[in-house]
Structure formats: C-alpha cells, structure tokens
Design a protein around this motif. Sequence first.
Motif, PDB file in Angstrom:
ATOM      1  N   ARG A   1      49.176  39.582  40.801  1.00  0.00           N
ATOM      2  CA  ARG A   1      49.972  39.160  41.946  1.00  0.00           C
ATOM      3  C   ARG A   1      49.331  37.969  42.642  1.00  0.00           C
ATOM      4  NH1 ARG A   1      49.055  44.289  46.094  1.00  0.00           N
ATOM      5  NH2 ARG A   1      46.890  43.796  46.704  1.00  0.00           N
ATOM      6  N   GLN A   2      50.175  37.219  43.344  1.00  0.00           N
ATOM      7  CA  GLN A   2      49.720  36.091  44.134  1.00  0.00           C
ATOM      8  C   GLN A   2      50.378  36.176  45.501  1.00  0.00           C
ATOM      9  OE1 GLN A   2      50.348  32.155  42.469  1.00  0.00           O
ATOM     10  NE2 GLN A   2      48.632  31.371  43.653  1.00  0.00           N
ATOM     11  N   ALA A   3      49.575  36.495  46.506  1.00  0.00           N
ATOM     12  CA  ALA A   3      50.056  36.584  47.876  1.00  0.00           C
ATOM     13  C   ALA A   3      50.134  35.188  48.481  1.00  0.00           C
ATOM     14  CB  ALA A   3      49.130  37.472  48.697  1.00  0.00           C
ATOM     15  N   PRO A   4      50.920  35.018  49.542  1.00  0.00           N
ATOM     16  CA  PRO A   4      51.023  33.704  50.184  1.00  0.00           C
ATOM     17  C   PRO A   4      49.658  33.163  50.584  1.00  0.00           C
ATOM     18  CG  PRO A   4      52.710  35.174  51.019  1.00  0.00           C
ATOM     19  CD  PRO A   4      51.803  36.011  50.180  1.00  0.00           C
ATOM     20  N   GLY A   5      49.360  31.937  50.171  1.00  0.00           N
ATOM     21  CA  GLY A   5      48.111  31.294  50.523  1.00  0.00           C
ATOM     22  C   GLY A   5      46.888  31.783  49.781  1.00  0.00           C
ATOM     23  N   LYS A   6      47.058  32.632  48.773  1.00  0.00           N
ATOM     24  CA  LYS A   6      45.936  33.182  48.033  1.00  0.00           C
ATOM     25  C   LYS A   6      46.078  32.899  46.540  1.00  0.00           C
ATOM     26  CE  LYS A   6      44.274  37.158  49.212  1.00  0.00           C
ATOM     27  NZ  LYS A   6      44.145  38.630  49.453  1.00  0.00           N
ATOM     28  N   GLY A   7      44.987  33.082  45.804  1.00  0.00           N
ATOM     29  CA  GLY A   7      45.007  32.928  44.370  1.00  0.00           C
ATOM     30  C   GLY A   7      45.565  34.154  43.672  1.00  0.00           C
ATOM     31  N   ARG A   8      45.701  34.049  42.365  1.00  0.00           N
ATOM     32  CA  ARG A   8      46.211  35.173  41.590  1.00  0.00           C
ATOM     33  C   ARG A   8      45.154  36.265  41.455  1.00  0.00           C
ATOM     34  NH1 ARG A   8      50.256  32.624  36.947  1.00  0.00           N
ATOM     35  NH2 ARG A   8      51.537  31.473  38.462  1.00  0.00           N
ATOM     36  N   GLU A   9      45.614  37.521  41.590  1.00  0.00           N
ATOM     37  CA  GLU A   9      44.741  38.685  41.605  1.00  0.00           C
ATOM     38  C   GLU A   9      45.291  39.732  40.651  1.00  0.00           C
ATOM     39  OE1 GLU A   9      43.283  42.064  44.852  1.00  0.00           O
ATOM     40  OE2 GLU A   9      45.238  41.081  45.058  1.00  0.00           O
ATOM     41  N   GLY A  10      44.507  40.106  39.641  1.00  0.00           N
ATOM     42  CA  GLY A  10      44.912  41.199  38.775  1.00  0.00           C
ATOM     43  C   GLY A  10      44.905  42.512  39.541  1.00  0.00           C
ATOM     44  N   VAL A  11      45.960  43.316  39.393  1.00  0.00           N
ATOM     45  CA  VAL A  11      46.041  44.585  40.110  1.00  0.00           C
ATOM     46  C   VAL A  11      46.064  45.798  39.191  1.00  0.00           C
ATOM     47  CG1 VAL A  11      47.105  43.547  42.139  1.00  0.00           C
ATOM     48  CG2 VAL A  11      48.564  44.476  40.326  1.00  0.00           C
ATOM     49  N   ALA A  12      46.540  45.661  37.954  1.00  0.00           N
ATOM     50  CA  ALA A  12      46.627  46.807  37.059  1.00  0.00           C
ATOM     51  C   ALA A  12      46.582  46.351  35.616  1.00  0.00           C
ATOM     52  CB  ALA A  12      47.905  47.606  37.312  1.00  0.00           C
ATOM     53  N   CYS A  13      45.972  47.167  34.761  1.00  0.00           N
ATOM     54  CA  CYS A  13      45.840  46.869  33.340  1.00  0.00           C
ATOM     55  C   CYS A  13      46.025  48.149  32.545  1.00  0.00           C
ATOM     56  CB  CYS A  13      44.459  46.271  33.055  1.00  0.00           C
ATOM     57  SG  CYS A  13      44.078  46.010  31.302  1.00  0.00           S
ATOM     58  N   ILE A  14      46.691  48.049  31.405  1.00  0.00           N
ATOM     59  CA  ILE A  14      46.810  49.178  30.492  1.00  0.00           C
ATOM     60  C   ILE A  14      46.634  48.698  29.062  1.00  0.00           C
ATOM     61  CG2 ILE A  14      49.340  49.007  30.348  1.00  0.00           C
ATOM     62  CD1 ILE A  14      49.359  52.114  30.130  1.00  0.00           C
ATOM     63  N   ILE A  15      45.922  49.501  28.261  1.00  0.00           N
ATOM     64  CA  ILE A  15      45.830  49.274  26.823  1.00  0.00           C
ATOM     65  C   ILE A  15      46.719  50.319  26.162  1.00  0.00           C
ATOM     66  CG2 ILE A  15      44.324  49.202  24.806  1.00  0.00           C
ATOM     67  CD1 ILE A  15      42.062  48.338  26.585  1.00  0.00           C
ATOM     68  N   PRO A  16      47.935  49.932  25.752  1.00  0.00           N
ATOM     69  CA  PRO A  16      48.847  50.926  25.174  1.00  0.00           C
ATOM     70  C   PRO A  16      48.277  51.658  23.968  1.00  0.00           C
ATOM     71  CG  PRO A  16      50.035  48.929  25.752  1.00  0.00           C
ATOM     72  CD  PRO A  16      48.570  48.628  25.913  1.00  0.00           C
ATOM     73  N   ARG A  17      47.415  51.013  23.191  1.00  0.00           N
ATOM     74  CA  ARG A  17      46.820  51.610  21.994  1.00  0.00           C
ATOM     75  C   ARG A  17      46.123  52.931  22.296  1.00  0.00           C
ATOM     76  NH1 ARG A  17      41.694  50.889  20.747  1.00  0.00           N
ATOM     77  NH2 ARG A  17      41.610  48.973  22.036  1.00  0.00           N
ATOM     78  N   ASN A  18      45.424  53.020  23.422  1.00  0.00           N
ATOM     79  CA  ASN A  18      44.686  54.234  23.744  1.00  0.00           C
ATOM     80  C   ASN A  18      44.992  54.815  25.122  1.00  0.00           C
ATOM     81  OD1 ASN A  18      43.273  52.567  25.517  1.00  0.00           O
ATOM     82  ND2 ASN A  18      41.495  52.375  24.177  1.00  0.00           N
TER      83      ASN A  18
ATOM     84  N   ARG B   1      53.686  53.734  48.637  1.00  0.00           N
ATOM     85  CA  ARG B   1      53.023  53.509  49.921  1.00  0.00           C
ATOM     86  C   ARG B   1      52.720  52.028  50.120  1.00  0.00           C
ATOM     87  NH1 ARG B   1      48.746  57.175  47.883  1.00  0.00           N
ATOM     88  NH2 ARG B   1      47.399  56.213  49.473  1.00  0.00           N
ATOM     89  N   LEU B   2      53.726  51.219  49.918  1.00  0.00           N
ATOM     90  CA  LEU B   2      53.558  49.775  50.019  1.00  0.00           C
ATOM     91  C   LEU B   2      53.233  49.351  51.441  1.00  0.00           C
ATOM     92  CD1 LEU B   2      56.431  48.789  47.634  1.00  0.00           C
ATOM     93  CD2 LEU B   2      54.067  47.998  47.400  1.00  0.00           C
ATOM     94  N   GLN B   3      52.410  48.322  51.557  1.00  0.00           N
ATOM     95  CA  GLN B   3      51.984  47.769  52.828  1.00  0.00           C
ATOM     96  C   GLN B   3      52.301  46.282  52.875  1.00  0.00           C
ATOM     97  OE1 GLN B   3      50.756  49.790  55.291  1.00  0.00           O
ATOM     98  NE2 GLN B   3      51.236  51.408  53.817  1.00  0.00           N
ATOM     99  N   PRO B   4      52.384  45.692  54.074  1.00  0.00           N
ATOM    100  CA  PRO B   4      52.684  44.253  54.150  1.00  0.00           C
ATOM    101  C   PRO B   4      51.734  43.390  53.330  1.00  0.00           C
ATOM    102  CG  PRO B   4      52.968  45.252  56.295  1.00  0.00           C
ATOM    103  CD  PRO B   4      52.380  46.322  55.406  1.00  0.00           C
ATOM    104  N   GLU B   5      50.472  43.783  53.215  1.00  0.00           N
ATOM    105  CA  GLU B   5      49.529  42.994  52.431  1.00  0.00           C
ATOM    106  C   GLU B   5      49.811  43.027  50.933  1.00  0.00           C
ATOM    107  OE1 GLU B   5      47.160  46.657  53.970  1.00  0.00           O
ATOM    108  OE2 GLU B   5      48.794  45.363  54.660  1.00  0.00           O
ATOM    109  N   ASP B   6      50.722  43.886  50.489  1.00  0.00           N
ATOM    110  CA  ASP B   6      51.154  43.889  49.098  1.00  0.00           C
ATOM    111  C   ASP B   6      52.206  42.822  48.813  1.00  0.00           C
ATOM    112  OD1 ASP B   6      49.542  46.132  48.268  1.00  0.00           O
ATOM    113  OD2 ASP B   6      50.989  47.451  49.273  1.00  0.00           O
ATOM    114  N   THR B   7      52.702  42.163  49.845  1.00  0.00           N
ATOM    115  CA  THR B   7      53.692  41.108  49.662  1.00  0.00           C
ATOM    116  C   THR B   7      53.119  40.006  48.785  1.00  0.00           C
ATOM    117  OG1 THR B   7      54.832  41.546  51.744  1.00  0.00           O
ATOM    118  CG2 THR B   7      55.035  39.330  50.829  1.00  0.00           C
ATOM    119  N   ALA B   8      53.803  39.689  47.702  1.00  0.00           N
ATOM    120  CA  ALA B   8      53.297  38.709  46.743  1.00  0.00           C
ATOM    121  C   ALA B   8      54.346  38.475  45.673  1.00  0.00           C
ATOM    122  CB  ALA B   8      52.000  39.205  46.089  1.00  0.00           C
ATOM    123  N   VAL B   9      54.118  37.445  44.879  1.00  0.00           N
ATOM    124  CA  VAL B   9      54.819  37.298  43.615  1.00  0.00           C
ATOM    125  C   VAL B   9      54.027  38.088  42.581  1.00  0.00           C
ATOM    126  CG1 VAL B   9      55.562  35.721  41.802  1.00  0.00           C
ATOM    127  CG2 VAL B   9      55.780  35.060  44.203  1.00  0.00           C
TER     128      VAL B   9
END
Length: 126
Positions: free
Chosen positions: A38-55, A85-93
């Motif tokens: 995700r990328q919040a307004p005025g901030k860089g891109r931030e990874g929030v979740a990852c999954i390896i479907p294989r395992n 439980r979304l919060q305003p700080e979760d606002t992002a692309v």
Amino acid sequence: EVQLAESGGGLVQAGGSLKLSCAVSGISLDNYALNWVRQAPGKGREGVACIIPRNGETEYADSVKGRFIISTDYARNMVYLQMNRLQPEDTAVYYCAAVGRPAAAVIFRPHEYDYWGRGIQVTVSS
C-alpha cells in the motif's frame, strides 16, 4: 503476459471491513509469493501482507497484524486481502504484487517485487 488486477476497494467507516481481490494471470501461483502493498498519501510504498501459496506461509507488517488476512484461491487464480477493524491510517492505494522464487514469506522492499497491479483506492473515514 502477466496481469494482476485488483478490485473491491472503496470507502468504509473506521472499524469496518473490506475485502480486496486480485485476479492473477500469466504466472503460476506455486512459483511466486503473492503480496499486498500500500501507499498512503505522502508516503512511500509499504508491504503489508505476503503469502507463499506453495506452502501456505504468510507474513504481515506489524501495522496490520491481527486485522488483515491474506489468502489465495488456486482454482480461480485469485489472491485476497480481508481487512478488518479498519482505521483512517489504513487509507491508501493498495497494490497486488508478485515476487518470483521466494525463499520465505516476508515483507519485501518496494524494489523487490517483480510484478505490480495498477492499484485500488481504500479510504477509511473517521
């Protein structure tokens, strides 16, 4: 051609939930880690979740642990992000992104992703 297509974004009140979807084509889910970034307004891109479907291994950023769940549907070549439980700080692309030949499920840095979706807006109002 590889395509990652996000859907399911929108506007939600604080405390509410949304579920994002990512339709994956051109790659095998078994050969990649699938991620939400995700990328919040005025901030860089931030990874929030990852999954390896294989395992089934998953990893989450501290900011979303206990609130977000990443999952896949092999039959439909889909990746999902259930956001609770979304919060305003979760606002992002929010972007769907893929990493080839992952050693583990981790929160990758922005330059490490091999493929990106176009992103979808999530706005959380207070």
